[in-house]
Design a protein around this motif. Sequence first.
Motif, PDB file in Angstrom:
ATOM      1  N   LYS A  67       0.659  -1.306   0.101  1.00 48.09           N
ATOM      2  CA  LYS A  67       0.066   0.038  -0.052  1.00 48.09           C
ATOM      3  C   LYS A  67       0.952   1.258   0.119  1.00 48.09           C
ATOM      4  N   LEU A  68       0.533   2.192  -0.544  1.00 49.95           N
ATOM      5  CA  LEU A  68       1.790   3.040  -0.745  1.00 49.95           C
ATOM      6  C   LEU A  68       0.639   4.674  -1.378  1.00 49.95           C
ATOM      7  N   ILE A  69       1.071   5.615  -1.080  1.00 50.19           N
ATOM      8  CA  ILE A  69       0.617   7.252  -0.787  1.00 50.19           C
ATOM      9  C   ILE A  69       2.078   7.393  -1.592  1.00 50.19           C
ATOM     10  N   VAL A  70       2.226   8.159  -2.676  1.00 54.04           N
ATOM     11  CA  VAL A  70       3.011   8.180  -4.156  1.00 54.04           C
ATOM     12  C   VAL A  70       2.882   9.793  -4.534  1.00 54.04           C
ATOM     13  N   ASN A 107      -3.918   2.891  -9.445  1.00 57.45           N
ATOM     14  CA  ASN A 107      -4.276   3.573  -9.187  1.00 57.45           C
ATOM     15  C   ASN A 107      -5.031   4.543  -8.572  1.00 57.45           C
ATOM     16  N   CYS A 108      -4.568   5.610  -7.621  1.00 54.44           N
ATOM     17  CA  CYS A 108      -6.117   6.933  -7.956  1.00 54.44           C
ATOM     18  C   CYS A 108      -5.478   7.581  -7.334  1.00 54.44           C
ATOM     19  N   TRP A 109      -5.511   8.753  -8.031  1.00 50.52           N
ATOM     20  CA  TRP A 109      -5.060   9.952  -8.229  1.00 50.52           C
ATOM     21  C   TRP A 109      -6.258  11.041  -7.157  1.00 50.52           C
ATOM     22  N   ASN A 169      -4.640  22.391   9.407  1.00 51.69           N
ATOM     23  CA  ASN A 169      -5.032  21.889  10.174  1.00 51.69           C
ATOM     24  C   ASN A 169      -4.958  20.419  10.560  1.00 51.69           C
ATOM     25  N   TRP A 170      -4.519  20.326  11.250  1.00 45.07           N
ATOM     26  CA  TRP A 170      -3.815  18.702  11.184  1.00 45.07           C
ATOM     27  C   TRP A 170      -5.261  17.861  11.968  1.00 45.07           C
ATOM     28  N   GLU A 171      -5.594  18.077  12.565  1.00 46.19           N
ATOM     29  CA  GLU A 171      -7.757  17.660  12.965  1.00 46.19           C
ATOM     30  C   GLU A 171      -8.239  17.307  11.543  1.00 46.19           C
ATOM     31  N   GLU A 172      -8.390  18.086  11.149  1.00 44.57           N
ATOM     32  CA  GLU A 172      -8.800  17.730   9.529  1.00 44.57           C
ATOM     33  C   GLU A 172      -8.617  17.133   8.754  1.00 44.57           C
ATOM     34  N   THR A 173      -7.471  17.563   8.352  1.00 49.40           N
ATOM     35  CA  THR A 173      -6.782  16.640   7.575  1.00 49.40           C
ATOM     36  C   THR A 173      -6.467  15.119   7.793  1.00 49.40           C
ATOM     37  N   GLU A 174      -6.469  14.885   9.103  1.00 50.37           N
ATOM     38  CA  GLU A 174      -6.296  13.608   9.574  1.00 50.37           C
ATOM     39  C   GLU A 174      -7.399  12.747   9.199  1.00 50.37           C
ATOM     40  N   LYS A 175      -8.796  13.563   9.247  1.00 53.95           N
ATOM     41  CA  LYS A 175      -9.979  13.086   9.320  1.00 53.95           C
ATOM     42  C   LYS A 175      -9.880  12.193   7.768  1.00 53.95           C
ATOM     43  N   ASN A 176     -10.106  13.848   6.580  1.00 51.81           N
ATOM     44  CA  ASN A 176      -9.656  13.307   5.593  1.00 51.81           C
ATOM     45  C   ASN A 176      -8.466  11.897   4.816  1.00 51.81           C
ATOM     46  N   ILE A 177      -7.488  11.874   5.640  1.00 47.73           N
ATOM     47  CA  ILE A 177      -6.338  11.309   4.254  1.00 47.73           C
ATOM     48  C   ILE A 177      -6.810   9.585   5.182  1.00 47.73           C
ATOM     49  N   GLN A 178      -7.579   9.656   6.442  1.00 51.11           N
ATOM     50  CA  GLN A 178      -8.328   8.888   6.742  1.00 51.11           C
ATOM     51  C   GLN A 178      -9.073   8.081   5.972  1.00 51.11           C
ATOM     52  N   ALA A 179      -9.790   9.464   5.993  1.00 53.65           N
ATOM     53  CA  ALA A 179     -10.924   8.537   5.080  1.00 53.65           C
ATOM     54  C   ALA A 179     -10.816   7.486   3.781  1.00 53.65           C
ATOM     55  N   ASN A 180      -9.337   8.286   3.267  1.00 53.04           N
ATOM     56  CA  ASN A 180      -9.155   7.399   1.946  1.00 53.04           C
ATOM     57  C   ASN A 180      -8.417   6.474   1.590  1.00 53.04           C
ATOM     58  N   LEU A 181      -7.918   6.075   2.667  1.00 48.67           N
ATOM     59  CA  LEU A 181      -7.173   4.804   2.918  1.00 48.67           C
ATOM     60  C   LEU A 181      -7.395   3.949   2.176  1.00 48.67           C
ATOM     61  N   THR A 182      -8.434   3.917   1.678  1.00 56.21           N
ATOM     62  CA  THR A 182      -8.988   2.474   0.783  1.00 56.21           C
ATOM     63  C   THR A 182      -8.023   1.608   0.023  1.00 56.21           C
ATOM     64  N   HIS A 183      -7.873   2.861  -1.165  1.00 52.79           N
ATOM     65  CA  HIS A 183      -7.099   2.536  -2.958  1.00 52.79           C
ATOM     66  C   HIS A 183      -5.558   2.238  -2.154  1.00 52.79           C
ATOM     67  N   SER A 184      -5.124   1.180  -2.984  1.00 51.25           N
ATOM     68  CA  SER A 184      -3.857   0.436  -2.595  1.00 51.25           C
ATOM     69  C   SER A 184      -2.518   1.391  -2.481  1.00 51.25           C
ATOM     70  N   ILE A 185      -3.109   2.119  -3.994  1.00 49.16           N
ATOM     71  CA  ILE A 185      -1.445   3.360  -4.609  1.00 49.16           C
ATOM     72  C   ILE A 185      -2.822   4.414  -5.078  1.00 49.16           C
TER      73      ILE A 185
END
Length: 415
Positions: A31-34, A139-141, A160-176
């Motif tokens: 699983k990668l975030i590029v 991959n997912c852009w 804004n770390w709180e919001e950013t963390e929420k947004n990123i966590q919600a998008n981790l379903t893609h593998s690349i």
Amino acid sequence: MKVFKFGGASVKDADSVRNLARIIESHKSEKLIVVVSAMGKMTNAFEWLIHSFCDQSSTTKESLDHIIDFHNAILWDLFPDKKEKVYVAINELFYQLQEVLEKGRDTDYDQTYDSIIGFGELLSTSIVSHFLSKESVSNCWLDARSLIKTNSDFRQATVNWEETEKNIQANLTHSIIVSQGFIGSDKNGNMTSLGREGSDFTAAIFGYCAKAESVTIWKDVEGVLNADPKHFPEASKIDKMSYREAIELSYYGATVIHPKTIKPLENKLIPLYVKSFIHPENEGTVVQKSMEFDALLPSYIFIENQILLSISPKDFSFIAEDNLSFIFAKLAEAKIKVNLIQNSALSFSVCFENSTNKVEHLFSLLKGTFDVRYNDEATLLTIRHYNEEVLTKMTANKTILLEQKSRNSARFVLR
Ligand code: ASP
Ligand code: MG
């Protein structure tokens, strides 16, 4: 989940994009975030565009054409079939960019800057993402503007770390995932940027928010070197260093890793690898918690074009709190970033980058109360983890204008 960051040099032409794709391909099962920066020196090209646009200069069209031609040349090389979907995506981005330019300038230069500068990253990541798909790396852009939320401090936005963390966590379903370095958006949806060279920091933000097992910055050097080879031809790679050492090195002026990158990684003990995209099989450097290896190799940081000012009160008074606070207020007023200070009973020395306007401004602020002498064309050299032999060698045949030592660092202003 691992985070990979590729800077401008790793996507400077079609062959570099192919090389990047091979690296991702060899990690395809993970699983990668590029995170990718603008291609080559495109951010500078966008700065010229912004500059001429804001100046209403006749070179605006030329600057825009240069950007479009540069990307098109890479596209044609990577995608000979003009019917590929990537052409629709890239033309849409060119269209959006033109729309921003047609809408006209905002009264705030920095906001205008941010509404344009990030197109470099939007274009590069679209090209990379489509090329990966073409090479069967699914991959997912993702648009970093919808993930990384910031305040509206354009060009230097705070996350804004709180919001950013929420947004990123919600998008981790893609593998690349492929996303942009350097940009985000404020609460009104305006594009913002994190400061020049901010893509390393973006990688750290993704690493922190996704609780990644590691972050890797892919570069055109073998890792973090103990000196800039331009100044020190025997420079060698540091295999392992602590977060603390990485922060110290960037504090003293080393430019390998963007200074804001380390803190989020340190906070979650995420190791940072710095590796070569030319020799991806090589080990590179790892930045991690243990300080055990920091003193193995001295590091050298050279900062050129320094001026050393020596400031003495005209009335023969001591350099004490009142004088010092006056001098610091004037340094701040002249917007001078101090690199080193030292004082004695009757004089205060300060070393900073020699830029004519600022120096003249400072002189005019000080000259009533103080005698000011200076040495220019000096180099500030910092040696971390020094020994006597190294000090003798590095200062041989040089005039030492000032010298300062602590347990781990020796600093010299040299000519
Ligand atoms: N493209 C941006 C710059 O050149 C961000 C980065 O490369 O880190 O400043
Ligand atoms: Mg860059």
